[in-house]
Design a protein around this motif. Structure first.
Motif, PDB file in Angstrom:
ATOM      1  N   LEU A  33       1.239  -1.643  -8.112  1.00  0.00           N
ATOM      2  CA  LEU A  33       0.637  -2.368  -9.223  1.00  0.00           C
ATOM      3  C   LEU A  33      -0.816  -1.945  -9.439  1.00  0.00           C
ATOM      4  O   LEU A  33      -1.267  -1.760 -10.579  1.00  0.00           O
ATOM      5  CB  LEU A  33       0.705  -3.877  -8.979  1.00  0.00           C
ATOM      6  N   THR A  34      -1.558  -1.794  -8.358  1.00  0.00           N
ATOM      7  CA  THR A  34      -2.963  -1.419  -8.502  1.00  0.00           C
ATOM      8  C   THR A  34      -3.116   0.025  -8.971  1.00  0.00           C
ATOM      9  O   THR A  34      -4.127   0.376  -9.583  1.00  0.00           O
ATOM     10  CB  THR A  34      -3.714  -1.618  -7.181  1.00  0.00           C
ATOM     11  N   ARG A  35      -2.116   0.863  -8.717  1.00  0.00           N
ATOM     12  CA  ARG A  35      -2.159   2.226  -9.254  1.00  0.00           C
ATOM     13  C   ARG A  35      -2.027   2.222 -10.774  1.00  0.00           C
ATOM     14  O   ARG A  35      -2.478   3.147 -11.448  1.00  0.00           O
ATOM     15  CB  ARG A  35      -1.061   3.068  -8.627  1.00  0.00           C
ATOM     16  N   LEU A  56       3.935  -2.065 -15.583  1.00  0.00           N
ATOM     17  CA  LEU A  56       3.885  -3.282 -14.774  1.00  0.00           C
ATOM     18  C   LEU A  56       5.206  -4.042 -14.840  1.00  0.00           C
ATOM     19  O   LEU A  56       5.710  -4.532 -13.820  1.00  0.00           O
ATOM     20  CB  LEU A  56       2.744  -4.176 -15.251  1.00  0.00           C
ATOM     21  N   LEU A  57       5.785  -4.128 -16.027  1.00  0.00           N
ATOM     22  CA  LEU A  57       7.057  -4.839 -16.173  1.00  0.00           C
ATOM     23  C   LEU A  57       8.181  -4.122 -15.434  1.00  0.00           C
ATOM     24  O   LEU A  57       9.022  -4.753 -14.788  1.00  0.00           O
ATOM     25  CB  LEU A  57       7.399  -4.985 -17.651  1.00  0.00           C
ATOM     26  N   LEU A 217      -8.767  -7.311  -6.973  1.00  0.00           N
ATOM     27  CA  LEU A 217     -10.206  -7.433  -6.820  1.00  0.00           C
ATOM     28  C   LEU A 217     -10.777  -6.218  -6.099  1.00  0.00           C
ATOM     29  O   LEU A 217     -11.826  -5.677  -6.469  1.00  0.00           O
ATOM     30  CB  LEU A 217     -10.548  -8.712  -6.049  1.00  0.00           C
ATOM     31  N   ILE A 218     -10.082  -5.749  -5.066  1.00  0.00           N
ATOM     32  CA  ILE A 218     -10.518  -4.549  -4.359  1.00  0.00           C
ATOM     33  C   ILE A 218     -10.523  -3.356  -5.292  1.00  0.00           C
ATOM     34  O   ILE A 218     -11.468  -2.554  -5.318  1.00  0.00           O
ATOM     35  CB  ILE A 218      -9.608  -4.284  -3.145  1.00  0.00           C
ATOM     36  N   SER A 219      -9.463  -3.233  -6.077  1.00  0.00           N
ATOM     37  CA  SER A 219      -9.387  -2.125  -7.023  1.00  0.00           C
ATOM     38  C   SER A 219     -10.522  -2.183  -8.034  1.00  0.00           C
ATOM     39  O   SER A 219     -11.119  -1.162  -8.373  1.00  0.00           O
ATOM     40  CB  SER A 219      -8.042  -2.156  -7.751  1.00  0.00           C
TER      41      SER A 219
END
Length: 403
Positions: A33-35, A56-57, A217-219
């Motif tokens: 997801l973060t990618r 994402l979906l 948040l990290i991303s």
């Protein structure tokens, strides 16, 4: 070979909880997801934001059935664990190439085709496990016969789109998603799934959301690539942290435990349908909203560290991610509240819609001011929702009814 297929899966009991192996699996999924944030941040535009939503979906609806798998059998034991590791590897490979999801190359397996094949592998593993589990469960086998048809049909436009690329890829992947989601929802309506442990089911979805909030948040904090955040960028990062804490509070402080209790009180024959609607429909846009907010925060920090083409104002793309993502999160939260607690008040709907009229204001503001406005809004919504929670807890017969 015969001994292998004679091995029976370990059934999950009604008191089953999320295992460490499932959390490990979910970490790989949230990494994917973060990618998608990396993909959208590469060249933010309306098209990129829409393509990111599609990715994402696809990821979310490939992950969802694994919650049902873990609810039926122990996913950390024997052949089920081995099969799940295959799916984990497929998700990880897809995550590595996600930033190039629409870039074709002369190689045999370019990024679009790799993503499509990884999706097929993940879905195929689900079907294999579920059909194996249903060998001694005729009602589940009947459900799977309906469920597997749209899942397999969706593979055709997915692979065709990866081969064609460009606009055709976007159109065919959208069609694949509609076939998968729509067909699966229709199949579930005719042949509902079986839900064993409500604690495992609700906990699994909650853990993915909290991991998504943390990883997002990290991303966002890693947004500036050329230099470390300094000065106002550090202030922006703190505002981003405050906004994320508000998003966490709005779901996990009181809504999550109240929703779990409400679903557990639903009669057994309806519980699976109610849980599937509430967590399947309500949670996916919650996660997507959190991802878009993270993208918006990343864009703010990038602009403050002189990585943006619009240093004087936030711009439409970043404002859409920041304010649109917040609106999506808040509206999805209300949909989840309505499906579980059966109560949503008009003032809550108004508060959830407010980020949309704030969007054009935010896009014309300097980046830090736009993020400050959003953070102040989320703090106000959190305070307001705490008052609504206390209102629900007080027995007042004269209260106006929910919408």
């Amino acid at each position: 070979m015969r001994r292998i297929f004679d091995i029976h899966p370990v059934r999950a009991g009604v008191t089953h909880r999320t295992t460490m192996f499932e959390i490990f699996f979910d970490l790989v999924f949230v990494f994917a997801l973060t990618r998608v944030i990396t993909f959208m941040a590469g060249s933010p535009s309306a098209l990129t934001l829409a393509q990111g939503l599609l990715l994402l979906l696809l990821l979310l609806y490939s992950w969802g059935p694994y919650t049902w798998v873990g609810n039926l059998v122990r996913p950390d034991v024997g052949l089920v664990r081995a099969a799940t590791l295959v799916a984990m590897a497929a998700i990880f490979v897809a995550a590595l190439v996600l930033p190039d999801a629409w870039k074709q190359s002369p190689g045999l397996f370019d990024a679009p085709l790799t993503i499509a094949l990884a999706y097929v592998v993940g879905r195929a593993v689900q079907l294999v496990i579920l059909f194996w589990v249903s060998a001694a469960n005729p009602p589940l086998r009947s459900t799977l016969r309906f469920f597997s048809v749209p899942v397999i049909l969706a593979w055709l436009p997915l692979i065709a789109g990866a081969l064609l690329g460009g606009v055709a890829q976007t159109a065919l992947w959208t069609a694949a998603l509609l076939v998968d989601i729509g067909g699966s929802r229709i199949a579930s309506a005719f042949r509902p799934w079986q839900l064993g442990s409500i604690d495992h089911f609700t906990e699994r979805f909650g853990l993915v959301l909290i991991i998504a909030l943390g990883e997002s948040l990290i991303s966002a904090g890693e947004g500036p690539r050329t230099m470390a955040p300094v000065g106002v960028a550090v202030l922006a990062a703190l505002l981003g942290l405050t906004s994320t804490v508000c998003l966490w509070w709005l779901y996990f402080d009181r809504l999550a435990p109240a929703a779990r209790k409400a679903v557990s009180n639903v009669p057994g024959e309806r519980r699976a349908s109610v849980a599937g609607d509430a967590y399947g429909i309500g949670h996916s846009p919650l996660i997507i909203g959190a991802i878009y907010v993270a993208l918006g925060i990343e864009e703010v920090i990038a602009q403050l560290t002189e990585e943006s083409a619009h240093p004087g104002r936030l711009g439409w793309e970043a404002a859409t991610a920041l304010y649109g993502g917040t609106a999506l999160y808040l509206l999805s939260r209300l949909a989840f509240r309505r499906l579980t607690l059966r109560a949503v008040y008009p003032t809550q709907v108004v508060a959830a819609l407010l980020p949309l009229p704030l969007l054009p204001i935010g896009r014309s503001l300097p980046p830090l001011a736009a993020l400050t406005l959003l953070t102040a809004f989320l703090i106000g919504v959190t305070w307001f929702e705490r008052r609504m929670d206390r209102r629900d807890e007080r027995p007042e017969p004269a209260q106006p009814g929910p919408c």
